[in-house]
Motif scaffolding. Structure first.
Motif, mmCIF file in Angstrom:
data_model
loop_
_atom_site.group_PDB
_atom_site.id
_atom_site.type_symbol
_atom_site.label_atom_id
_atom_site.label_comp_id
_atom_site.label_asym_id
_atom_site.label_seq_id
_atom_site.Cartn_x
_atom_site.Cartn_y
_atom_site.Cartn_z
ATOM 1 N N SER A 98 0.830 -1.210 0.000
ATOM 2 C CA SER A 98 0.000 0.000 0.000
ATOM 3 C C SER A 98 0.855 1.247 0.000
ATOM 4 N N SER A 99 0.265 2.290 -0.548
ATOM 5 C CA SER A 99 0.749 3.637 -0.283
ATOM 6 C C SER A 99 0.183 4.051 1.081
ATOM 7 N N ILE A 100 0.927 4.834 1.832
ATOM 8 C CA ILE A 100 0.476 5.228 3.171
ATOM 9 C C ILE A 100 0.046 6.690 3.103
ATOM 10 N N THR A 101 -1.219 6.908 2.803
ATOM 11 C CA THR A 101 -1.721 8.265 2.617
ATOM 12 C C THR A 101 -3.248 8.257 2.630
ATOM 13 N N THR A 102 -3.813 9.393 2.978
ATOM 14 C CA THR A 102 -5.259 9.595 2.816
ATOM 15 C C THR A 102 -5.524 10.668 1.770
ATOM 16 N N ARG A 103 -4.438 11.116 1.101
ATOM 17 C CA ARG A 103 -4.567 12.193 0.123
ATOM 18 C C ARG A 103 -4.156 11.691 -1.262
ATOM 19 N N GLY A 104 -4.065 12.621 -2.198
ATOM 20 C CA GLY A 104 -3.595 12.298 -3.526
ATOM 21 C C GLY A 104 -4.675 11.692 -4.397
ATOM 22 N N THR A 105 -4.327 11.473 -5.641
ATOM 23 C CA THR A 105 -5.228 10.842 -6.607
ATOM 24 C C THR A 105 -4.532 9.630 -7.206
ATOM 25 N N PRO A 106 -5.309 8.646 -7.656
ATOM 26 C CA PRO A 106 -4.684 7.450 -8.236
ATOM 27 C C PRO A 106 -3.714 7.796 -9.362
ATOM 28 N N ASP A 107 -2.501 7.276 -9.240
ATOM 29 C CA ASP A 107 -1.471 7.538 -10.239
ATOM 30 C C ASP A 107 -1.801 6.786 -11.533
ATOM 31 N N PRO A 108 -1.704 7.424 -12.695
ATOM 32 C CA PRO A 108 -2.004 6.720 -13.945
ATOM 33 C C PRO A 108 -1.161 5.446 -14.098
ATOM 34 N N VAL A 138 9.246 -3.702 8.047
ATOM 35 C CA VAL A 138 8.225 -3.667 7.011
ATOM 36 C C VAL A 138 8.881 -3.321 5.684
ATOM 37 N N GLY A 139 8.635 -4.146 4.666
ATOM 38 C CA GLY A 139 9.082 -3.825 3.324
ATOM 39 C C GLY A 139 8.002 -3.059 2.591
ATOM 40 N N LEU A 140 8.403 -1.999 1.886
ATOM 41 C CA LEU A 140 7.431 -1.181 1.164
ATOM 42 C C LEU A 140 7.798 -1.074 -0.322
ATOM 43 N N ALA A 141 8.753 -1.881 -0.761
ATOM 44 C CA ALA A 141 9.152 -1.872 -2.172
ATOM 45 C C ALA A 141 8.235 -2.816 -2.935
ATOM 46 N N ASN A 142 7.204 -2.273 -3.540
ATOM 47 C CA ASN A 142 6.235 -3.088 -4.273
ATOM 48 C C ASN A 142 5.487 -2.233 -5.285
ATOM 49 N N ASN A 143 4.581 -2.846 -6.009
ATOM 50 C CA ASN A 143 3.886 -2.154 -7.096
ATOM 51 C C ASN A 143 2.653 -1.377 -6.649
ATOM 52 N N HIS A 144 2.556 -1.066 -5.344
ATOM 53 C CA HIS A 144 1.455 -0.221 -4.876
ATOM 54 C C HIS A 144 1.937 0.916 -3.972
ATOM 55 N N ALA A 145 3.224 0.975 -3.677
ATOM 56 C CA ALA A 145 3.723 1.996 -2.755
ATOM 57 C C ALA A 145 3.578 3.408 -3.304
ATOM 58 N N ALA A 146 3.515 3.550 -4.629
ATOM 59 C CA ALA A 146 3.391 4.876 -5.230
ATOM 60 C C ALA A 146 2.045 5.062 -5.918
ATOM 61 N N ASP A 147 1.039 4.344 -5.458
ATOM 62 C CA ASP A 147 -0.263 4.347 -6.129
ATOM 63 C C ASP A 147 -0.953 5.714 -6.175
ATOM 64 N N TYR A 148 -0.633 6.602 -5.222
ATOM 65 C CA TYR A 148 -1.388 7.851 -5.135
ATOM 66 C C TYR A 148 -0.549 9.078 -5.445
ATOM 67 N N GLY A 149 0.328 8.933 -6.414
ATOM 68 C CA GLY A 149 1.037 10.063 -6.978
ATOM 69 C C GLY A 149 2.023 10.733 -6.052
ATOM 70 N N ALA A 150 2.438 11.930 -6.470
ATOM 71 C CA ALA A 150 3.477 12.649 -5.728
ATOM 72 C C ALA A 150 3.032 12.997 -4.312
ATOM 73 N N VAL A 151 1.788 13.436 -4.183
ATOM 74 C CA VAL A 151 1.286 13.792 -2.852
ATOM 75 C C VAL A 151 1.235 12.562 -1.960
ATOM 76 N N GLY A 152 0.685 11.481 -2.486
ATOM 77 C CA GLY A 152 0.592 10.264 -1.701
ATOM 78 C C GLY A 152 1.956 9.698 -1.328
ATOM 79 N N PHE A 153 2.917 9.802 -2.252
ATOM 80 C CA PHE A 153 4.238 9.258 -1.941
ATOM 81 C C PHE A 153 4.962 10.130 -0.915
ATOM 82 N N ALA A 154 4.743 11.442 -0.974
ATOM 83 C CA ALA A 154 5.326 12.315 0.056
ATOM 84 C C ALA A 154 4.769 11.959 1.428
ATOM 85 N N ASP A 155 3.459 11.679 1.488
ATOM 86 C CA ASP A 155 2.867 11.243 2.757
ATOM 87 C C ASP A 155 3.460 9.911 3.207
ATOM 88 N N THR A 156 3.702 9.016 2.246
ATOM 89 C CA THR A 156 4.271 7.707 2.568
ATOM 90 C C THR A 156 5.644 7.876 3.200
#
Length: 571
Positions: A98-108, A138-156
């Motif tokens: 997962s991405s760890i955020t409550t913000r952002g929009t789904p990354d294309p 906890v490992g966070l290197a996966n295909n969903h860690a950046a799901d919510y774009g720049a804002v979501g990844f900054a929160d992560t």
């Protein structure tokens, strides 16, 4: 990862089957302390290696989608009964999908099928919950860690810096993303990495951390250099290197070619444990040489139970290497949480897990311990284990290594092995040699053990303050010591980790009328010609000791004009 499209009726049937083998819902835990101890007793101890043992536990993919989100309201409760299994180990690791955020929009996700795209996210409370559940990394290197774009990844990244449990596999740049979690457990220095080798889902740079840009620790396709370099650096520094990789083909129980190639490359780089997840199903595990590989751990906490078979992998580690594995089977219930299975169901699940090895190319045992059997009448089987010279051992060995030594620490290995003492009993000793000679030296001492040929003691020269005279006087069998040849200025073969001295008192160095050590004087004039009768521990030309070293290409100092009967070396 993506959802299964199984029909709802299939979910219901799977849930009903779970109840047949789960522990009761009202059980205080998945199993009691006595049961967990029996699990440890049943570990397949492959070589009896000694030293301070530690236990590692790994589980697969976790997220908190759909109804699982309710768990975050009470993070102090962890993951229910399965938390006992996770907390029983010295180090436990999972993958948070997962991405760890409550913000952002789904990354294309332009690189995915339009009908098969999913975005996962969770709140920072997930890290508190995993901490309470007994997870240590906890490992966070996966295909969903950046799901919510720049804002979501900054929160992560912000959540990672504030997390109560260490998180690896993401960072503000490539260096940070490939920085391992480091911890020392009972004298063993451990480095833990996470990396993503799954298919890239979008064009955003966040799917791979750059030199100066944030992102995930990526090891996709042939772009594995950053991961391998980081593992090599850790292997030079730490005794135990662990890599958790997100990889594989979804729903395929066999590893693909990319997984097998990367596993070999990681083993060559110095990884001791390589585990992975992503395919949603279990994949086989075993040893690749002396590196332990578990290709796929499946789903673990998931919002459906279409792939219900799961479990926790427990590894027993001694001297920086895995000596035993145990699969602790579980099933994902309808509520998305795993529950341990017991009795016949557990035995069947373990057997099924073992059969997955058939398509992996892995072994059920480490390469060094394969085929080791106890000779008739012996107390135990010959065994040896290998350990890198990490910070703890470097401090212990400081007296035998210093500035200007021709061999760096990273090229040396401590080999612990079984030998027969003068009392006829089995003992454990250690020698330090260059890594290229580990297998050869272990093979020689196996020959001596099988022949019940006695050795007085076997300790690194650093136990004697790096003083060769003290070591010889103690009749100590040893190898590496960063010193010059006696009376000369050039380095001894011992300084290169390419020589072994055996029973120096019984086999002294005789030069210019002197005997070293002096206590070996009564052995100096013994007849050592081929076929001569020998006292215990005395080396004679063409005996089992000379022959064993000859077979690995080493020479005997006993044939010199000034004979050094204790000395064997790589020419």
């Amino acid at each position: 990862m993506r959802r299964s499209t199984a029909a709802a009726v299939g979910l219901l049937l799977a849930a009903l089957l779970v109840t047949a083998c789960d522990t009761p819902d009202d059980a205080p835990g998945d199993r009691g302390t006595a049961d967990r101890d029996r699990d440890r007793d049943r570990d397949r101890d492959t070589n009896g290696a000694g030293g301070e043992e530690i236990f590692l536990t790994f589980a697969g993919d976790i997220h908190f989608e759909a109804h699982l989100g309710r768990l975050l309201r009470r993070p102090r409760e962890g993951l229910g009964p399965i938390s006992h299994t996770l907390s029983a180990a010295d180090i436990t690791m999972v993958n948070l999908e997962s991405s760890i955020t409550t913000r952002g929009t789904p990354d294309p996700k332009q690189l995915e099928d339009t009908d098969d795209r999913y975005w996962f996210r969770t709140r920072s409370a997930a890290l508190d919950l995993l901490d309470r559940a007994g997870v240590d990394v906890v490992g966070l290197a996966n295909n969903h860690a950046a799901d919510y774009g720049a804002v979501g990844f900054a929160d992560t990244l912000r959540a990672v810096t504030e997390s109560p449990v260490p998180v690896v596999g993401v960072g503000k740049d490539r260096e940070a993303a490939f920085t391992p979690h480091q911890v020392t457990v009972r004298g063993t220095d451990v480095a833990v990495f996470a990396a993503d080798a799954s298919a890239r889902e979008g064009t955003s740079s966040r799917w791979a951390a750059g030199r100066t840009t944030p992102g995930i620790a990526s090891a996709r396709d042939t772009r594995t250099g950053a991961l391998l370099d980081a593992v090599r650096a850790a292997a030079d520094r730490d005794e135990l290197v662990v890599v958790y990789v997100h990889w594989g083909t979804e729903y395929d129980p066999c590893p693909n070619a990319g997984q097998r190639t990367l596993a070999r490359d990681l083993a060559d780089a110095g990884a001791d444990v390589v585990v992975g997840s992503h395919p949603h199903v279990l994949q086989g595990a075993g040893w690749l040489g002396d590196t332990y590989v578990a290709y796929g751990l499946g789903n673990f906490v998931w919002y459906h139970n279409s792939q219900a078979e799961t479990g926790a992998l427990r590894l027993r580690v001694a001297d920086g290497r895995v000596i035993a594995d145990t699969w602790l089977p579980a099933r994902i219930r309808e509520d998305g949480l795993p529950r341990r299975v017991v009795g016949d169901a557990a035995a069947d699940a373990r057997q099924q897990w073992g059969t997955l090895r058939a398509c992996t190319g892995l072994s059920a045992r480490p390469a060094e311990s394969a085929g080791v059997d106890a000779p008739s009448g012996s107390a135990s089987a010959y065994a040896f284990s290998v350990r890198r010279i990490g910070p703890v051992l470097r401090a212990e060995m400081a007296s035998s290594h210093g500035p200007g030594c021709p061999v760096p620490w990273r090229d040396l290995r401590r080999v612990r092995l079984t030998y027969v003492g003068f009392d006829g009993r089995d003992h454990r000793g250690a020698v330090v040699v260059h890594e290229r000679y580990v297998t050869d030296v272990a093979t020689v001492f196996r020959r001596l053990y099988d022949a019940r040929w006695p050795i007085r003691q076997m300790r690194p020269v650093s136990d004697f303050g790096g003083d060769d005279d003290r070591s010889m006087a103690a009749d100590n069998t040893s190898a590496f010591n960063c010193r010059t040849v006696a009376g000369q200025e050039h380095w001894s073969a011992h300084a290169y980790g390419a020589a072994v001295d055996i029973n120096p008192v019984e086999n002294p160095y005789v030069v210019e009328g002197s005997v070293q050590p002096p206590s070996g004087r009564r052995f100096a004039a013994l007849d050592r010609s081929p076929g001569s009768p020998a006292l215990p521990g005395v080396i004679v030309a063409d005996d089992v000791v000379v022959e064993a070293f000859r077979e690995i290409g080493w020479e005997w100092g006993g044939r010199w004009a000034a004979p050094d009967y204790q000395h064997f070396y790589a020419p």
